[in-house]
Every structure is written in structure tokens, then in C-alpha cells.
Write an enzyme that holds these catalytic residues in place. Sequence first.
Site, PDB file in Angstrom:
ATOM      1  N   SER A 140       0.824  -1.203   0.000  1.00 16.98           N
ATOM      2  CA  SER A 140       0.000   0.000   0.000  1.00 16.98           C
ATOM      3  C   SER A 140       0.860   1.256   0.000  1.00 16.98           C
ATOM      4  O   SER A 140       1.943   1.287   0.573  1.00 16.98           O
ATOM      5  CB  SER A 140      -0.917   0.040   1.217  1.00 16.98           C
ATOM      6  OG  SER A 140      -1.625   1.271   1.207  1.00 16.98           O
ATOM      7  N   LYS A 195      -4.318  -6.773   3.322  1.00 20.56           N
ATOM      8  CA  LYS A 195      -4.299  -5.643   2.379  1.00 20.56           C
ATOM      9  C   LYS A 195      -5.712  -5.322   1.880  1.00 20.56           C
ATOM     10  O   LYS A 195      -6.101  -4.162   1.752  1.00 20.56           O
ATOM     11  CB  LYS A 195      -3.372  -5.939   1.189  1.00 20.56           C
ATOM     12  CG  LYS A 195      -3.448  -4.891   0.064  1.00 20.56           C
ATOM     13  CD  LYS A 195      -2.999  -3.541   0.534  1.00 20.56           C
ATOM     14  CE  LYS A 195      -3.405  -2.303  -0.202  1.00 20.56           C
ATOM     15  NZ  LYS A 195      -3.743  -2.230  -1.556  1.00 20.56           N
ATOM     16  N   HIS A 198      -7.414  -3.472   4.557  1.00 22.90           N
ATOM     17  CA  HIS A 198      -6.862  -2.107   4.532  1.00 22.90           C
ATOM     18  C   HIS A 198      -7.664  -1.258   3.546  1.00 22.90           C
ATOM     19  O   HIS A 198      -8.062  -0.131   3.830  1.00 22.90           O
ATOM     20  CB  HIS A 198      -5.378  -2.163   4.137  1.00 22.90           C
ATOM     21  CG  HIS A 198      -4.796  -0.852   3.696  1.00 22.90           C
ATOM     22  ND1 HIS A 198      -5.073  -0.280   2.466  1.00 22.90           N
ATOM     23  CD2 HIS A 198      -3.977   0.024   4.322  1.00 22.90           C
ATOM     24  CE1 HIS A 198      -4.445   0.872   2.351  1.00 22.90           C
ATOM     25  NE2 HIS A 198      -3.768   1.085   3.469  1.00 22.90           N
ATOM     26  N   ASN A 199      -7.922  -1.827   2.360  1.00 23.45           N
ATOM     27  CA  ASN A 199      -8.653  -1.079   1.344  1.00 23.45           C
ATOM     28  C   ASN A 199     -10.103  -0.829   1.752  1.00 23.45           C
ATOM     29  O   ASN A 199     -10.653   0.230   1.460  1.00 23.45           O
ATOM     30  CB  ASN A 199      -8.599  -1.811   0.003  1.00 23.45           C
ATOM     31  CG  ASN A 199      -7.276  -1.602  -0.698  1.00 23.45           C
ATOM     32  OD1 ASN A 199      -6.266  -1.340  -0.048  1.00 23.45           O
ATOM     33  ND2 ASN A 199      -7.258  -1.735  -2.000  1.00 23.45           N
ATOM     34  N   GLU A 202      -9.963   1.980   3.919  1.00 25.47           N
ATOM     35  CA  GLU A 202      -9.668   3.143   3.049  1.00 25.47           C
ATOM     36  C   GLU A 202     -10.967   3.688   2.425  1.00 25.47           C
ATOM     37  O   GLU A 202     -11.230   4.899   2.457  1.00 25.47           O
ATOM     38  CB  GLU A 202      -8.678   2.673   1.968  1.00 25.47           C
ATOM     39  CG  GLU A 202      -8.416   3.614   0.817  1.00 25.47           C
ATOM     40  CD  GLU A 202      -7.512   2.952  -0.243  1.00 25.47           C
ATOM     41  OE1 GLU A 202      -6.447   2.414   0.114  1.00 25.47           O
ATOM     42  OE2 GLU A 202      -7.888   2.968  -1.434  1.00 25.47           O
ATOM     43  N   ARG A 297     -20.263   4.360  -3.467  1.00 22.94           N
ATOM     44  CA  ARG A 297     -19.677   4.507  -4.813  1.00 22.94           C
ATOM     45  C   ARG A 297     -20.652   3.993  -5.867  1.00 22.94           C
ATOM     46  O   ARG A 297     -20.839   4.614  -6.908  1.00 22.94           O
ATOM     47  CB  ARG A 297     -18.351   3.748  -4.905  1.00 22.94           C
ATOM     48  CG  ARG A 297     -17.274   4.359  -4.034  1.00 22.94           C
ATOM     49  CD  ARG A 297     -15.910   3.826  -4.415  1.00 22.94           C
ATOM     50  NE  ARG A 297     -14.903   4.233  -3.436  1.00 22.94           N
ATOM     51  CZ  ARG A 297     -13.614   3.987  -3.561  1.00 22.94           C
ATOM     52  NH1 ARG A 297     -13.161   3.324  -4.605  1.00 22.94           N
ATOM     53  NH2 ARG A 297     -12.765   4.389  -2.639  1.00 22.94           N
TER      54      ARG A 297
END
Length: 459
Positions: A140, A195, A198-199, A202, A297
Site C-alpha cells: 500500500s 491488504k 486495509h482497502n 480506506e 460509490r
Amino acid sequence: MSVINQNQIGVVGLAVMGANLARNLASRDLQVAVYNRTQSKTEDLEKTWYQDQQDNPSYQGGLYGYQDLESFVMSLQRPRKVMILVKSGNPVDDVIDQLLEYLEPGDIIIDTGNSNWKDTQRRLSQLSEKQIRFVGCGVSGGEEGALRGPSLMPGGDLEAVQEILPYLQKIAARDFQNQACTTYVGSGAAGHFVKMVHNGIEYSIMQGIAEIYDLLKGCGLSTEVIQKHFKDLNSGLLESFLLEITVDILGTKDGDEYLVDKIKDQAKAKGTGGWTVEAGLEFGAYIPSIAESVFARTGSSRNQRFIINRDEIYTHISLNKLTNFEELLHQTLDGVYLASYLQGLDLIALANQEKNWGIDLNEVIRIWQGGCIIRSRYLEKLPQIWNSTDQEFTQKAAMKMLMNGTNTPTPVISSCYNYLQTIQAQYLPTNLTQAQRDYFGAHTYKRVDQEGDFSGGWS
Ligand code: 6PG
């Protein structure tokens, strides 16, 4: 110039991320072999590296381009270490298949792309049959992080990770204690799973920031004033990369106008947020704000036929009625950061329990302190919050107050508020849900006063 059996590590896939990781490795005195299917990319990178060396005469490393995969592989010291950084999905399998023609038992493949953790699990078992050691490594920090120091989350074969860790430590960002932001995350697909989460975090924090921006815009504030608010917010625990870039973005003009005002409001996604939500469902983790941020989104591509002038129906916070507006904003965003982190940690903990990956959550929090997109001062305090049993989430009052002042959509702020409320609730109304399930389907319920499973008793 080419060398044989001499390069310490190889990088396949030289789009910006791969090229920058290769430059980072070479700038730390390593001998790096590079290969890309389209040869011009390799040549461009060699030129860039030449320039890097001109600008930094102290660099001792080397970066060597190869035109075919065989000579690239042969140039590597044994056991060979090959990093692949190509688009996730089939391209990763294609590159692995091509590499297998030349690699030998004991060699190591490190997938540093944003691969789906289930693919990583599959590749691990396929490659172990061929005695190739596989590492799924989350990276990242975007393009800049790859070049100057990313957060690196390697998982999989323990011995293989131990062999590459000295290299990863050289190129990784530093945490608050100046240690490298990398560690052996855990076995199996632990690296890519962490990971992915993590996103997810985010996405949630980004949407939370966007909602604050929307609230401020709704108050009639100019972009300049909004930027000033974000500058102030970027302090204390909230001092973070995402707020820092928000300040830069809000200060960027395109001609006489702000660039952000010229950007279409339809947010795209490459998939990692959605995968996180899928994993949340699979492992039974309560991650509402991550889910809301993914759907925010999707929702931004809303059906145009329903659109009306929002100023006609949305009420806005009236600033002159709030004396402590800045503190409310700070507390609200604090609640967003906290709830997003906690949800991500919870998901990792649940998956770890089921998969036995051996993940140390304190280490995960530590390696997110530098280099990565969700880095913030919060990560210093998070272990204490995560490990405590008597937290009072004082942010909730401010979140409620801000939301009461407006009816603009705030899916992430609202869900963070509800998340904090829910996890602290001494009791929830789901006893009634259980009763209904049993009433119409004899699905059974547990009692507060007796052990065991019960059914019936309805009049
Ligand atoms: C990082 C980022 C990165 C991700 C982008 C875009 O940690 O460096 O998470 O890996 O690809 O943020 O993700 P979306 O296209 O899904 O927004």
C-alpha cells in the site's frame, strides 16, 4: 548491461507500481533484474534509473533490463526471488505459468499486486506441489509509496518471507518508532487478506471525509474555507494521509475554478472494497460502514431520472446555531476513523480465528503507521482501544448532533454512529427477531435464564 546469477531480486510487470518498486529496491543498493512483456517499458525504466543515478551519485545498486523471461530468471541468484506486479486475476496466473518454465524447486514468487486472497490461497497450494515457494504480499502507498517507502504485508510461506524480509525492510516506510512497516503477517493468504481489509477501511474513511466535505459545502462555505477546515482537522489523532491529500486537492485550481468542482461525481472502484464486504459476510463480521462506503460509490452512479435540485429538499446545518462547530466536525471524523478501523480489525480477527493464519493484530496496526493510504496518528492509540474492554465512545454525541442538523445523505457517518452504538449496547432488539424466526419457522432461540436451544411456547 546484463549480469548472470547475480541479481538479488527480479521484478516482472513494469507499469508505474512495478517500475517504482524496482527503482526503490535498486536505490537501496540491491541488484535488481526487471522484465516487462512490452519491451519499451523496460527501456523506459532503464532510462529513468540512469537518471536516478545521475541525481543520486551515492546509489550503489543496479537495475538491469532483460528482453526475455529466461535470461531474466537466469540472471537471478538462487534461490531466485521474483516479484510480480501485474493486474490482479488471470494476468497473475499467466505470469506464474511462464515463470514456471524456468524456476526451480525452492525459488520464491512474490505476488505484490492487489490479488484476491482466495486466488492467493489457490496459488499457494498449486505452487507448493511444484515446490515453488509463494508469498502473497499486500503493498500500500500508491505510486509514490512504491517509490519512497510503502507498507508491505507479506504472508504465506514463512521461510520464504524470512528470506525476503531483509529486502522488504530496506524499501518499506517507517513506523512511529522508525521501524520498517513490514512484518510476516501470517500464513496462507494472510498478507493479501490484510491488504484487502486495509482497502475496505480506506473506502470507509474516504467516504466519511467526502460526507464532511458535503456537509460543509451545504453550509454554503467556499472551497477555500472548507480547505481551511480540513487543514484544522488534520491534527491530533486525525493527522493522516487522507486528510493531507484532501487539503492539497481542495487547494488545486484549474484555471479560475477549483479542479475538484470540475470532476464528475461518479466514483469508481477496482473491487477490493467489494471483496471486503464479501469477506465480512463470509466470516460474520459486522462491517456496516465499509459496506456503506462501497455502496456509496455504486450509488453515485444513481439513476438520473430521479434527480431533482437538491437545494430544494436538503436542509443544511445552520452554522450560526452551533457554537462548537469545529469540535463537532473533529469528533465526527474521529468517530469515522475509529469505527472504520475497528470494523477492519474485527474482520481480520474473525478470519484469522477461522483460518489459523497466526496474524498478530498489533503488528498489523504497526505496519499501517507509515507508507500506506490509511496511515494516521490514530494507529498509535488503536491497540489500546482495541484491547480495552471499557471504552466510552464520546464521539457519538457530536455525530448525532451533526446529522440532526441536516438531511443530506451521510451513509458512512450514520453507519459509524450506529456501529458504535450497536457494539456498546447492553441489549439489542434482536430477541424479538429470534422470537419471530422461531414463531414462523421453529428456528429455535436461546434463553437468558437457561442453557440450551428452545423452541415454541407461543400462545
Ligand atoms: C493502496 C491502495 C491501492 C488501490 C487504490 C484504488 O493501498 O495503495 O489501496 O492499492 O488500488 O486505492 O482502489 P479503488 O480503485 O478500488 O478505489
